[in-house]
Design an enzyme around this catalytic site. Sequence first.
Site, short mmCIF file in Angstrom:
data_model
loop_
_atom_site.label_atom_id
_atom_site.label_comp_id
_atom_site.label_asym_id
_atom_site.label_seq_id
_atom_site.Cartn_x
_atom_site.Cartn_y
_atom_site.Cartn_z
CG HIS A 85 36.35 37.51 34.99
ND1 HIS A 85 36.08 37.58 36.34
CD2 HIS A 85 37.54 38.14 34.83
CE1 HIS A 85 37.05 38.25 36.97
NE2 HIS A 85 37.95 38.59 36.06
CG HIS A 122 39.07 39.80 40.23
ND1 HIS A 122 38.90 41.12 39.90
CD2 HIS A 122 39.45 39.20 39.08
CE1 HIS A 122 39.16 41.33 38.62
NE2 HIS A 122 39.50 40.15 38.10
CG HIS A 173 42.37 36.77 35.09
ND1 HIS A 173 42.59 36.73 36.44
CD2 HIS A 173 41.46 37.76 34.88
CE1 HIS A 173 41.86 37.65 37.05
NE2 HIS A 173 41.14 38.30 36.12
CD GLU A 174 40.10 39.28 31.67
OE1 GLU A 174 40.97 39.90 32.30
OE2 GLU A 174 38.88 39.34 31.97
#
Lengths: 82, 367
Positions: free
Chosen positions: B123, B129, B119-120
């Site tokens: 970014h 998101h 997930h990170e």
Amino acid sequence: FPVAPEAENERKTLQLVESYLQNFYDLQKDHHPHLRTTGENPLAEKLKEMQEFFGLEVTGKPDLDTLEIMKKPRCGVPDVGQ
Amino acid sequence: YVFTTGNPKWKRNHLTYRILNYTPKMRQADVEKAIQKALSVWSNVTPLRFEKVDNKEADIMISFAYRDHYDNSPFDGPNGQLAHAFQPGEGIGGDVHLDEEEAWSKDGRGYNLFIVVAHELGHSLGLSHSNDPGALMYPTYSYTDPKEFLLPQDDIDGIQAIYGQSSAAVQPTGPVTPQACDPNLTFDAIATLRGEIIFFKGRYMLRKHPARAETELNFISLFWPKLPSGIQAAYENVENDEVLLFKEDKYWVLRGYDIAPGYPKPIYRLGFPKTVKRVNAAYNDETTGKTYFFIADRYWRYDENKKSMDHGYPRKIVSDFGKIGRVDAVFQKDGYVYFFHRTTQFQYDPRAKQIVRQMKSISWFNC
């Protein structure tokens, strides 16, 4: 005097909601809480923004479904803004 | 999917990463494996390539950090904020910080490091998101067995919009989050559970409580981390307060809301012949105590009291249930049996032994 349990819960809920919206929805810290402002309640507006993002019913109030999402472990990057 | 404000992206497809430190909660090799797998989630669907470096500045610096770690975003101790990362750019840009106080793991206990790092890294590569509850870039943590993890289509679309498609001959695709009012929605299995109706679809369950108008969408793993996705059949034995769930040649038992110990067990314990490899659908008739299992164009009948299959089965579905064809999912409610095949649903009256109504598969969702 000891704080009534309901009041204590309410204070904790408000604290959770405020810090969540400050962390992830760019709610500005209210540096003059003692000054009563007129017009929009920024916290309610940010709450609506968060409820809309998570597909919750947009009430502007910290209802149970909203608090349940706020308590979930999550990523520290804000959901909106920089 | 959402791009990070200003659409930051890396100008190169070949990026470097470095693991600055490790958590004592996992073996170092498991940390490295989790991070490699997390990187491959994104390199599998784009031209991006990641190279591990050890002794120099890398594009993506990955570290475990504790409370205030001088980036203006202090961590908050166990739970709460698990990690954060910075958008593409020089210096701290692209870096991933993981909260050292979390219970990191390589499986379903605590927080799965692979899932959080993957997930990170979204970014780090320029995604923000997503509000798709099934997306990897959805802000809240949800566990998926890393062995079963597939990058959802929403995330594939987002990262490919930034970096382009993969060079693979066949473009990878990912699971799409089911929408309750999608007229094309079909179901893998359906079961009642203490008055609610649970519709299983891939790694999701759509939960319909009779007293609530809206339908709740959750990952199966949110309630039952030990259950696989892709449940193929399920039924509630109301008398025993149990739900049985089937996938391939195994079945699990939920007692109340918890998976009973000692499961999964082979379906052959129920009396199926070895030629049966999976169960398509099942329901339990509360009145007779009989359970009906539907497999291809036949069905078996199981006596819950005798705990054995009735003799004279399998029988042809068409001979006893009429033209309902193959059965994807079935459940019984208020004396009627609801058969689902693709986007069609049949309401069947077992007393009159006939189909009394035909509906769309999504008729339960107040669309």
